[in-house]
Design an enzyme around this catalytic site. Structure first.
Site, PDB file in Angstrom:
ATOM      1  CE  LYS B  27       7.603  -4.393  47.345  1.00  0.00           C
ATOM      2  NZ  LYS B  27       8.148  -3.230  47.967  1.00  0.00           N
ATOM      3  NE  ARG B  97       8.950  -4.215  52.512  1.00  0.00           N
ATOM      4  CZ  ARG B  97       8.991  -5.194  53.207  1.00  0.00           C
ATOM      5  NH1 ARG B  97       7.967  -5.927  53.864  1.00  0.00           N
ATOM      6  NH2 ARG B  97      10.231  -5.399  53.745  1.00  0.00           N
ATOM      7  N   GLY B 106       9.769   7.675  44.596  1.00  0.00           N
ATOM      8  CA  GLY B 106       8.951   8.576  45.144  1.00  0.00           C
ATOM      9  C   GLY B 106       7.801   8.351  46.046  1.00  0.00           C
ATOM     10  CG  MET B 108       5.663   5.890  52.788  1.00  0.00           C
ATOM     11  SD  MET B 108       4.440   5.508  53.942  1.00  0.00           S
ATOM     12  CE  MET B 108       4.649   3.729  53.755  1.00  0.00           C
ATOM     13  NE  ARG B 350      14.675  -7.330  43.472  1.00  0.00           N
ATOM     14  CZ  ARG B 350      14.688  -6.520  44.093  1.00  0.00           C
ATOM     15  NH1 ARG B 350      13.839  -5.480  44.226  1.00  0.00           N
ATOM     16  NH2 ARG B 350      16.064  -6.232  44.586  1.00  0.00           N
ATOM     17  CG  HIS B 466      26.802  17.316  27.304  1.00  0.00           C
ATOM     18  ND1 HIS B 466      27.740  17.100  26.270  1.00  0.00           N
ATOM     19  CD2 HIS B 466      25.751  17.617  26.587  1.00  0.00           C
ATOM     20  CE1 HIS B 466      27.260  17.385  25.111  1.00  0.00           C
ATOM     21  NE2 HIS B 466      25.893  17.542  25.454  1.00  0.00           N
ATOM     22  NE  ARG B 573      27.803   6.521   5.115  1.00  0.00           N
ATOM     23  CZ  ARG B 573      27.274   5.997   6.119  1.00  0.00           C
ATOM     24  NH1 ARG B 573      26.257   6.685   6.557  1.00  0.00           N
ATOM     25  NH2 ARG B 573      27.728   5.238   6.891  1.00  0.00           N
ATOM     26  NE  ARG B 629      23.980   8.509   0.169  1.00  0.00           N
ATOM     27  CZ  ARG B 629      23.823   9.323   1.482  1.00  0.00           C
ATOM     28  NH1 ARG B 629      22.977   9.346   2.136  1.00  0.00           N
ATOM     29  NH2 ARG B 629      25.085   9.451   1.991  1.00  0.00           N
ATOM     30  CD  GLU B 757      17.914  11.444   1.078  1.00  0.00           C
ATOM     31  OE1 GLU B 757      18.557  11.291   2.379  1.00  0.00           O
ATOM     32  OE2 GLU B 757      18.273  11.142   0.100  1.00  0.00           O
ATOM     33  CB  SER B 776      16.540   2.825   1.259  1.00  0.00           C
ATOM     34  OG  SER B 776      17.460   2.809   2.343  1.00  0.00           O
ATOM     35  CB  THR B 779      14.832   7.401   9.414  1.00  0.00           C
ATOM     36  OG1 THR B 779      15.743   6.508   9.582  1.00  0.00           O
ATOM     37  CG2 THR B 779      13.640   6.531   8.795  1.00  0.00           C
ATOM     38  CG  ASN B 780      20.231   9.530   9.921  1.00  0.00           C
ATOM     39  OD1 ASN B 780      19.342   8.720  10.756  1.00  0.00           O
ATOM     40  ND2 ASN B 780      21.261   9.002   9.687  1.00  0.00           N
ATOM     41  CG  ASP B 781      19.099  13.809   5.138  1.00  0.00           C
ATOM     42  OD1 ASP B 781      19.768  14.146   6.387  1.00  0.00           O
ATOM     43  OD2 ASP B 781      19.540  14.006   4.210  1.00  0.00           O
ATOM     44  CB  CYS B 843      19.596   3.163   4.833  1.00  0.00           C
ATOM     45  SG  CYS B 843      19.096   4.565   4.299  1.00  0.00           S
ATOM     46  CE1 TYR B 863      17.703  -2.186   3.536  1.00  0.00           C
ATOM     47  CE2 TYR B 863      16.107  -3.245   1.936  1.00  0.00           C
ATOM     48  CZ  TYR B 863      16.944  -2.249   2.196  1.00  0.00           C
ATOM     49  OH  TYR B 863      17.068  -1.281   1.249  1.00  0.00           O
TER      50      TYR B 863
END
Lengths: 887, 887
Positions: B27, B97, B106, B108, B350, B466, B573, B629, B757, B776, B779-781, B843, B863
Site C-alpha cells: 500500500k 492502515r 489477520g 489490523m 491496483r 469436501h 495406455r 505404453r 516411475e 518418460s 510421476t504418479n507412480d 507423463c 516435453y
C-alpha cells in the site's frame, strides 16, 4: 622383446610364481609355486591365459611365437625326465589340463597319458615291464582323447569295452588281459575312424596341439559362457593350459597314490589326515572301488597296513612336505600325491575346504602356533559359514520320538504347531504362535508363509527343491522330500508310515541337520559359544568398527542376542505386544472407539502391559541402548477379516457384527504397505503414540528409580516421509516424556529418531535430520518402495528374476547397493551434513547379511542391527570389512 | 547516517517509490507511486517494515529516531493540507492502515478519523458546517479505535447504539440526530472506561501512537502467524504502517465516493466501468444500502444520474487519471476515489482482478494498443485461470430438461450413468463407462470414485464441502448441495422434488457452471479456441521451449488434444483397450490359459483390434510422435472379483467357476501397486508384449504403405526397476518389430524407451539409459513409491495432511519438488550422462499443473504430457517458465 607365452617348471625351478594366477591360472601358479619351494613336482610348463586371449582376438590363431616356446619347454621337461616325447624306446607321456584363474565347470578338464601311440607303447612296456598296465593306459588315453578332444560320444567306446567284457565273461575292467586291452585299442581306433571319418592321431605332437586347442576351445563353449555370466567372470580373462609329465602310481607295488589334509577338515584338529592306495591311480582313491589304506598308522583300524608301515621313507618325506606346505601357505592344505617306483611326487595342493567348526579351530590354533596373526585368523572364517555354528540343536539328552525322516535341507532344530497353508502360517505368526509349515511342495506363493513359520516340512522335492533353496536362503530350518508322510489338505492333517496322524495345531519338531521329524516339542540347546569360538570373536570385536545390535521384541530374544554379543537393540517392534491375547481386545476396543476419549480409555488398559514389556527388555539390555519403534502396522491388521471371525469376535466384545464389519470395511486398504500406517497413525491418532511413549518412559523411570539403572531409551518414529511429520511426532513425544520425567522426578536422557524407510526420507534426510537424534535405515521397506516391489507378492516373479539373473540377488536378502544402497548413502551424507553427530544404523534384515554389512561399514554407518542368531555373523562380517578396507 | 524510518508522500512528491514494496509494503509503495506521477493523493507518510523488524528485535521498542521522523512527516502533511493535527480550529484527521508486502488477513486493518476529540470536533463542525457529520465521524472513530486498537469487543458499543435507536424509535443510524450522536460519543467513552478501566485517549498524538502500536502488534497475533505459516511468509518481513490525511466524500452534495475498473473485468472490453455515490463514504458503495449511480452516462439505465452529468469536471479529471494509471501500470486498474467539496482524491489503485476470458482479451488488446508487448501479454494470463476457458459447456441450442439445481461447485458440463458408490464408479470407469457419482456427501473414502467419475453430484454440503474442494482440485465438474434430490442408497436411486426417479445406470447431465442437473445426455460444445485465445496461444508457443504432448488412449481424445495444441502423445495406455466388451473375453481366455500356446491363441484374437486402435490414433496424430505404453496393470484387474460375477462369467466362458475362482485367488495380491505388473508381466509372459509390439508396428507399416504416412512409433516399457528388465524387453521388442518391418518391406524408424516411475529407475538412470531411446517420468507412480503412499488409500489421511499443512500440497496434484522432483532431476542428469541425446518427458498428471510444468522447464525436460484439456494450461505455464527464467 618377444612376448613370453610359456612358463616352465621343474626340479626346484619355475619361471612362474604363486602370485601369477591371472597369467598362469590357479593350477599353473600353484605348480610353479610348489616347484619353487623345492617340492617334488613332475616337471611341465604352462601356456598362459594371454595365449587364450590372443587366440580369440586373432580369429582362433595362436601367436606365432607359441610353437617355438612350447618346443623349448618340452625339451626342458624331456631333459629333466630323461625321456623323449614320441620316442619309441623311452617315451615321455604328459597330461594336459585347463586352468583358469578360478576353477570353472564346463571347461575341458584333463587328458592323461598323452604321447602314447603304437610305437611309444613299446617303450612303456619295456620300461614298466608291465604290458597290461601299458595297454590299459593306452586304451584309457584313447577313450579320454576321443571324447574330450575329438568330441566323440563317450558311450560309443564304452559300449565296445562292455561287449568285450561280456564276450570274455568278466565283470571288471581289471579282469581283462593285456591282449584283450591291446585288441580294444585297435577296436577303439576303428570306431573313431568310422564315427568321425578321420584317424585317431598317431603323432604325439598332433595329439598335444589337439589337446591344447581343445582346452582353449572349451573356454567359449556354452556351459563355460553361462557359468562366467552367472559369476561375473569376464571372457577376457581366458584360461591357461598346463602340460605336465605323467607319473604313475599304478606301475607296481612300489607305486601308490593318495590324498590328504594337513589337518582334520571336519573337526579342525591338528592331525594330518589322509588315505592312499598301493599300485593305483588317483581316481581309484576317490572312486571307492578299493578300500583306501590309512597314511598314518594311528589312524587305521589295523586291518589294512598304513603308508607309515609299508613305505616309511615316502611317508617321512610326505610328513616333511605337508609341514613345509602349511608353513608356506599358512593354511590347512588339501594335497594329492603319487609315488612312482618309490619316488614321491606332489600333484596338487590347495587350501582345504572345512566345516565352520574346523575353520574356527584351525584359525585359533594357527595363531597359537605362531603361523598366522589374529587378523588373518579372523579373515580365515567366512561370515556366511558361521551361521552353521549358531543354530540351536536338539538337546542330546532329551528323549524323542522320530516319526519320519526326510532330507536335511536347511540346518537348525525347531518346533511348532503344524499348519498346512502359507496364509495360516502368516496369521498364526501374527498373533505370536510358532508354527511349522507342512506342504506337499512349496511354490513362490508360499514365501510369506515360509517367512512366518519356524520351519518347513515338505513331502516332495530334493535338496534343490524350492523349499530347500528358499529355506536355506532365509536361514530357516527345513526338512524336504519327506516321503514318509502323506498330507491331506482337505482334512488338514498328515499321516506317517506308522499311521500316526498329525492334525493342524499338533506340535512337531524338525531337525534340519538330520532330516528327522519328531512328535511334540523336543528341547533344544543353544550352541556353545565358548572356547575357540569365544577367542576368535574377541579378535573379531577388536578389529571391527561397526557396532552390532539386534532386532528383538521380547526379553527372551534380547537375552539370546546379548549372549551372541549384541551391543544393544536396534529395533524393538511394539506391534507384536498388541497381539497378545490379553491385549488384543483392548486394541480392538480402541480401534472401534468413536472418539479420542474412547480410544484413550482403551489405551489406558494396554499401558501397564506395555510398560511391563519394556521393563523386561530394558533389564535384559541393562547398560546398552534400546531403540523402540512406535506402532507401525495399519489398524486393520488387528481386526478379524473373515465373516466367521467377525461374528465370533463381535459376540466376545459385545459389539454388533455389522458395526465391526463396517469398521473392517472402512479400514480396508488396496495397498496396505503404502497405506495408513507408521507415523501416519501417530499423526491422526496421537493418543496411541502418547500411550507408548508414556509406557517407555515410565518403564525407564521406574528402573532408574527402583533398580538404579542407567538407560537411554531411543524412541523411533516409523515411516516418516516429510520432516513435518517427525516435527509433530517429536514435539508430542517430548511433551509426554518430559511430563513423565517430571512426575517421577528422575533424570533420564532419551533420544528421538526415525526410521529412514521411504525414498523421500532419504532424499530429504538433511531436513529430516533437523528433527532426529538418530536414523535407522529400514531397508526392508526401503527395498519395497525403491523397487516398487511388495515382498508379500514378489513370490510370483522374484524367484524367476533371480534364477534368470535379471537381479543378481534377492534384494530382500542382500542389499541392492546401486539402488537402495544409493539412497542409504545419500541419507547418511545428507543426515550428517545437517547434524554431524547423528547416530546412523540399519535395522532391515540386511543387517545380518555379510555383503550388506560390508556396504554398511564402507558408507560409515555406526551400527547394524539384525536378528539374534545373525549377530555373530554380522560381527565377523564387520571385522572382515574393516580389515579388508583398512579403515 | 541516521536510518530512515519514515517516508513522506504528498502533492506530486514522494520519498518512496513503487518498487519499494519490501520496505514500504504494497500500500505504501503504491501511494508513493501514485503521488509521484502527479495523481491527487491525500498526503501522508509510511513507517517502514524495518520499524516492525526493529520493534520485535528490541523487545517491542521503537528505534529512537522514529518519533522525530514521524513528527517531521506529520508537519509536512499539516503544511500541505493547511491543517494542524490536534488543532481545535483547523484539525487534521488521519487514517492509519497496515500494509505488508502482500495483503494479509489477520492484521489490523484500518482506523479512520483519527485525531478527533472533544476539542477538534469543534473545528470539524465549523469547517464542514455539518454537526451531524462531525459527530457521526467521531462516534465511528471511537467504535473503531476501541475495538481494533484498545481490544474491546465490538458489540459492547454496538449495543449502546441499538439501545439509542430503540429509544428514539428509529431503524437506521442515519435517522439519529446530531444531538443523539453527541450523546452516543459520551456514552461510548463511559463504556470504554467502565470496561477497560482506562479513559479513551483524548490526546491525538496518544491516539496516533496507539494505532501505530496496534498495527505492529497485530503482526504477531495468532491469525497473522498462522497465515504467514500457511503462505511461507517469513516473520522477518514485517509490516509497514501508513498514516494518511482523511478526505471525506460525505460532507455534502459536492462530495462523493466511487470505485471503478479501467476496463470491464468480466468481459475484458476496453470500456471504463464504475459506480459512485454522492455524499457518501467508501463503505456505502460496497455495502449496497444505497443503489450506486453509474459513472458514465452510457452505462446507466437513465433512472439515476451519472457522475458524467452531475460532476462533469471531476468526471473529466477521473477519465484522464484512469488513462494515466493504465499507461503507468500497463494493466487494467481497480481504483477507489473520493471527492471532497469538489476536489477529487485517489485513494487506491491496483491491478484489477478479472475473469479468464477478460484476462485474455485485455492482454491481446493491450498488445494491439501498443501498451504492452507479447511477452508481457503472455505473462498476464495465469495458467491456473486458463482452465475455466477450456471445459466443454452445454450446447446452447440443445434442448434440456432441468430436474434439479444445486451449487455450481466446479465448472464443466458432463453426462454419464448414475452410480451411488465410489467402488461402483471405479469399476464402471475401468470398463470404459462414463459415470456420475451421486452421493449424499463425499468423504475421503470416495476419492478413488471421484477420480473415476466424469462428475460429482451431492445432496448436501456447500461450495467448500469436501466434494466441491476435491472436485475443483481435480478439475472435475461438480454440483454440490443439491437439496432438490433425495438419495436412497439401499434402492440405488434418487428422487427429485417433482417425484422423478433416477436409478443406477440412468443417464444425467451436470452443468458445473450453473449447478443444474438435467435428465439424459445434453450435448456439449467444445470451447471456442479462436480469436483472442488463439492469438495469445500463438505468442505462448513462440516463447516456450518445453514441448507439450497429451495423455490420450483413443482417437477421440487425440483429436481433442490436437485441437488444444498437443504436439504428440506422451502416454497412450493400452489397457483400456483390453476392457472393451469384445475383447475382455479373449483377455480372460489368455489369463486362464495354461501355457504359452494357449495364451498366444487368445492374444491372436486381440491383435487385429489393437492394431485398429493404434491406426486410429496414428491417423489423428499424423506427423506427430506417439508414445505407446505396453500393458501395465496386474492381470487380476481383468478378472471378476465377486462370487456372482465369477459365476456369471464362468458360464459365458464355459469354464468351471471353481477354475476361474482358483485363478482369481492365485492372482490375488496384497499390494497390487507393488505387484506383478508392468514389465514384470512382459518378463514372465513375453507373448503379451510381443502381440502389442506387433500390433503397433503393423499399424505403422500399413499406414506408411497405404496412406503414405510419416510416423515414428515410440514403444514404452513400464515399471522398469533394473536395466536388465529393459534390456530383455528391448531385445524382444526389436526382434518383433524388425520381423514386422521385414514382412511389410517398408522403412520405419521406431524408438524404445521406458517409464521412470520407480525410485530405483531414477537412481540407476545411467544404467537404464543404455537401453532406452527415451525416458518418460511417470510421476504418479513415482510419487506413490517415493512417499510410500497409495493414492487409492491416501484418502484416509492425505486431506488431513494438506489441511494441517504437514504437506504443502497434494503431491498427486503438484509435484513434490524436494523428494519426487529430486529423483526426476537425478534421472535426467544420469540419463543424459549416459546418453546425451536421450529424449526426456513427463507423463504423470503433474504434466498439466503449472507449478510442476515450471519445474519441468527448469530441469530441462524436452516435453510434458497431460490430459487433453490441460494442454493449453501446460503450454501457457511452459511459456511463463521460459519467460520468467529467461532461458
Amino acid at each position: 622383446m618377444t612376448a613370453k607365452y610359456v612358463y616352465f617348471f621343474g626340479e626346484g625351478k619355475a619361471e612362474g610364481r604363486g602370485d601369477m594366477k591371472n597369467l598362469l591360472g590357479g593350477k599353473g601358479a600353484n605348480l610353479a609355486d610348489m616347484t619353487s619351494i623345492g617340492l617334488p613336482v613332475p616337471p611341465g610348463f604352462t601356456l598362459t591365459t594371454e595365449v587364450c586371449t590372443e587366440f580369440y582376438k586373432n580369429n582362433r590363431q595362436y601367436p606365432s611365437e607359441l610353437k617355438g616356446q612350447v618346443e623349448e619347454a618340452l625339451a626342458q621337461v624331456e631333459s629333466l625326465m630323461n625321456k623323449k616325447f614320441g620316442d619309441a624306446q623311452n617315451p615321455l607321456l604328459v597330461s594336459v589340463r585347463s586352468g583358469a584363474r578360478a576353477s570353472m565347470p564346463g571347461m575341458m578338464d584333463t587328458v592323461l597319458n598323452l604321447g602314447l601311440n603304437d610305437d611309444t607303447i613299446q617303450g612303456v612296456i619295456a620300461q614298466s615291464g608291465d604290458k597290461r598296465f601299458a595297454y590299459d593306459s593306452y586304451r584309457r588315453f584313447i577313450q579320454m582323447y576321443a571324447n574330450v578332444v575329438m568330441g566323440m560320444k563317450g558311450e560309443l567306446l564304452e559300449d565296445i569295452l562292455e561287449e568285450m567284457k561280456e564276450e570274455k565273461g568278466v565283470h571288471e575292467d581289471t579282469e581283462l588281459s593285456a591282449e584283450d586291452l591291446k585288441k580294444l585299442v585297435a577296436l577303439f581306433k576303428d570306431k573313431v575312424k568310422e564315427t568321425l571319418g578321420r584317424d585317431f592321431p598317431n603323432d604325439p605332437h598332433e595329439q598335444l596341439w589337439g589337446a591344447i586347442g581343445a582346452v582353449f576351445g572349451s573356454w567359449m563353449n556354452q556351459r563355460a559362457i553361462t557359468y562366467r555370466k552367472l559369476n561375473n567372470i569376464p571372457a577376457e580373462w581366458g584360461t591357461a593350459v598346463n602340460v605336465q609329465s605323467m607319473v604313475f602310481g599304478n606301475m607296481g607295488d612300489d607305486c601308490a597314490t593318495g590324498v590328504a589334509f594337513t589337518r582334520n577338515p571336519s573337526t579342525g584338529e591338528h592331525v594330518f589326515y589322509g588315505e592312499f592306495l598301493v599300485n593305483a591311480q588317483g581316481e581309484d582313491v576317490v572312486a571307492g572301488t578299493r578300500t583306501p589304506q590309512p597314511i598314518k598308522k594311528s589312524q587305521g583300524d589295523g586291518t589294512l597296513p598304513s603308508m607309515e608301515e609299508v613305505m616309511p621313507e615316502s611317508y617321512a618325506q610326505l610328513m616333511k612336505i605337508q609341514q613345509t606346505l602349511e608353513t608356506h601357505y599358512q593354511d590347512m592344505q588339501d594335497i594329492e600325491f603319487t609315488i612312482e617306483k618309490g619316488k614321491l611326487y606332489m600333484l596338487q595342493t590347495r587350501n582345504g575346504k572345512r566345516t565352520a567348526g574346523a575353520a574356527v579351530k584351525i584359525a585359533v590354533d594357527m595363531v597359537q602356533e605362531g603361523l598366522i596373526d589374529e587378523k588373518i585368523a579372523v579373515l580365515r572364517v567366512e561370515p556366511t559359514q558361521l551361521d552353521q555354528l549358531l543354530h540351536p540343536s536338539l538337546d542330546p539328552k532329551a528323549p524323542r520320538t522320530v516319526v519320519a525322516k526326510g532330507l536335511p535341507a536347511s540346518p537348525g532344530a525347531v518346533n511348532g504347531e503344524v499348519v498346512f497353508s502359507a496364509d495360516d502360517a502368516e496369521e498364526a505368526a501374527r498373533i505370536g504362535l510358532k508354527v511349522i509349515l507342512v506342504r506337499i511342495e512349496t511354490s513362490p506363493e508360499d514365501i510369506h508363509g515360509m517367512h512366518a513359520a519356524q520351519g518347513i516340512l515338505t513331502a516332495r522335492g530334493g535338496m534343490t527343491s524350492h523349499a530347500a533353496v528358499v529355506a536355506r536362503g532365509m536361514g530357516k530350518c527345513c526338512v524336504a522330500g519327506c516321503g514318509d508322510i502323506k498330507i491331506d489338505y482337505a482334512k488338514q492333517q498328515f499321516t506317517t508310515r506308522d499311521g500316526k496322524v498329525f492334525k493342524k495345531g499338533d506340535v512337531i519338531t524338525l531337525d534340519g541337520a538330520t532330516g528327522e521329524v519328531m512328535q511334540g516339542a523336543v528341547p533344544t540347546v543353544t550352541p556353545q559359544l565358548t572356547g575357540d569360538f569365544a577367542r576368535l570373536m574377541k579378535w573379531v570385536d577388536k578389529f571391527r568398527r561397526l557396532r552390532v545390535r539386534t532386532n528383538a521384541d521380547t526379553p527372551q530374544d534380547s537375552k539370546v542376542a546379548r549372549e551372541f554379543g549384541a551391543e544393544g537393540i536396534g529395533l524393538c517392534r511394539t506391534e507384536h505386544m498388541f497381539f497378545d491375547a490379553e491385549r488384543i481386545m483392548a486394541v480392538r476396543e480402541m480401534i472401534l472407539a468413536d472418539d479420542v476419549d474412547g480410544r484413550r480409555k482403551a489405551l489406558a488398559k494396554i499401558l501397564p502391559m506395555q510398560k511391563g514389556d519394556f521393563k523386561g527388555i530394558f533389564r535384559e539390555m541393562k547398560g546398552l541402548p534400546v531403540t523402540i519403534r512406535l506402532l507401525d502396522p495399519p489398524l486393520h491388521e488387528f481386526l478379524p477379516q473373515k465373516d466367521e471371525e467377525i461374528e465370533e469376535i463381535s459376540q466376545v466384545m459385545g459389539v454388533h457384527a455389522a458395526t465391526l464389519k463396517a469398521k473392517v470395511e472402512s479400514l480396508h486398504e488396496f495397498n496396505p504397505m503404502l497405506g495408513h500406517r507408521g507415523c501416519r497413525l501417530g499423526i491422526t491418532y496421537p493418543e496411541i503414540y502418547d500411550m507408548q511413549v508414556q509406557a517407555i518412559m515410565e518403564a525407564a523411570c521406574e528402573l532408574i528409580k527402583e533398580e538404579g539403572f542407567e538407560i537411554v531409551p531411543e524412541i523411533m518414529i516409523p515411516l516418516v516421509g516429510h520432516v513435518k511429520e517427525l516435527e509433530i511426532m517429536r514435539a508430542n513425544a517430548v511433551r509426554v516424556a518430559d511430563e513423565v520425567i517430571e512426575r517421577y522426578g528422575v533424570a533420564v536422557t532419551y533420544l528421538i529418531g526415525t526410521m529412514i524407510e521411504l525414498p523421500r526420507a532419504a532424499l530429504t534426510a538433511d531436513e529430516v535430520a533437523t528433527q532426529a537424534d538418530f536414523f535407522s535405515f529400514g531397508t526392508n521397506d526401503l527395498t519395497q518402495t525403491t523397487f516398487g516391489l511388495s515382498r508379500d507378492d514378489a513370490g510370483k516373479f522374484l524367484p524367476f528374476y533371480v534364477e534368470k539373473d535379471i537381479l543378481p540377488n534377492d534384494p530382500f536378502v542382500t542389499l541392492d547397493q546401486k539402488g537402495v544402497g544409493e539412497l542409504v548413502r545419500m541419507g547418511c551424507e545428507k543426515g550428517r551434513s545437517a547434524r554431524p553427530d547423528i547416530k546412523l544404523g540399519i535395522c532391515g534384515e540386511h543387517g545380518g547379511d555379510p555383503q550388506s554389512v560390508t556396504f554398511c561399514h564402507d558408507i560409515g554407518l555406526d551400527y547394524v542391527s539384525c536378528s539374534p542368531y545373525r549377530v555373530p555373523v554380522a560381527r565377523l562380517a564387520a571385522a572382515h570389512a574393516a580389515l579388508k578396507s583398512g579403515k
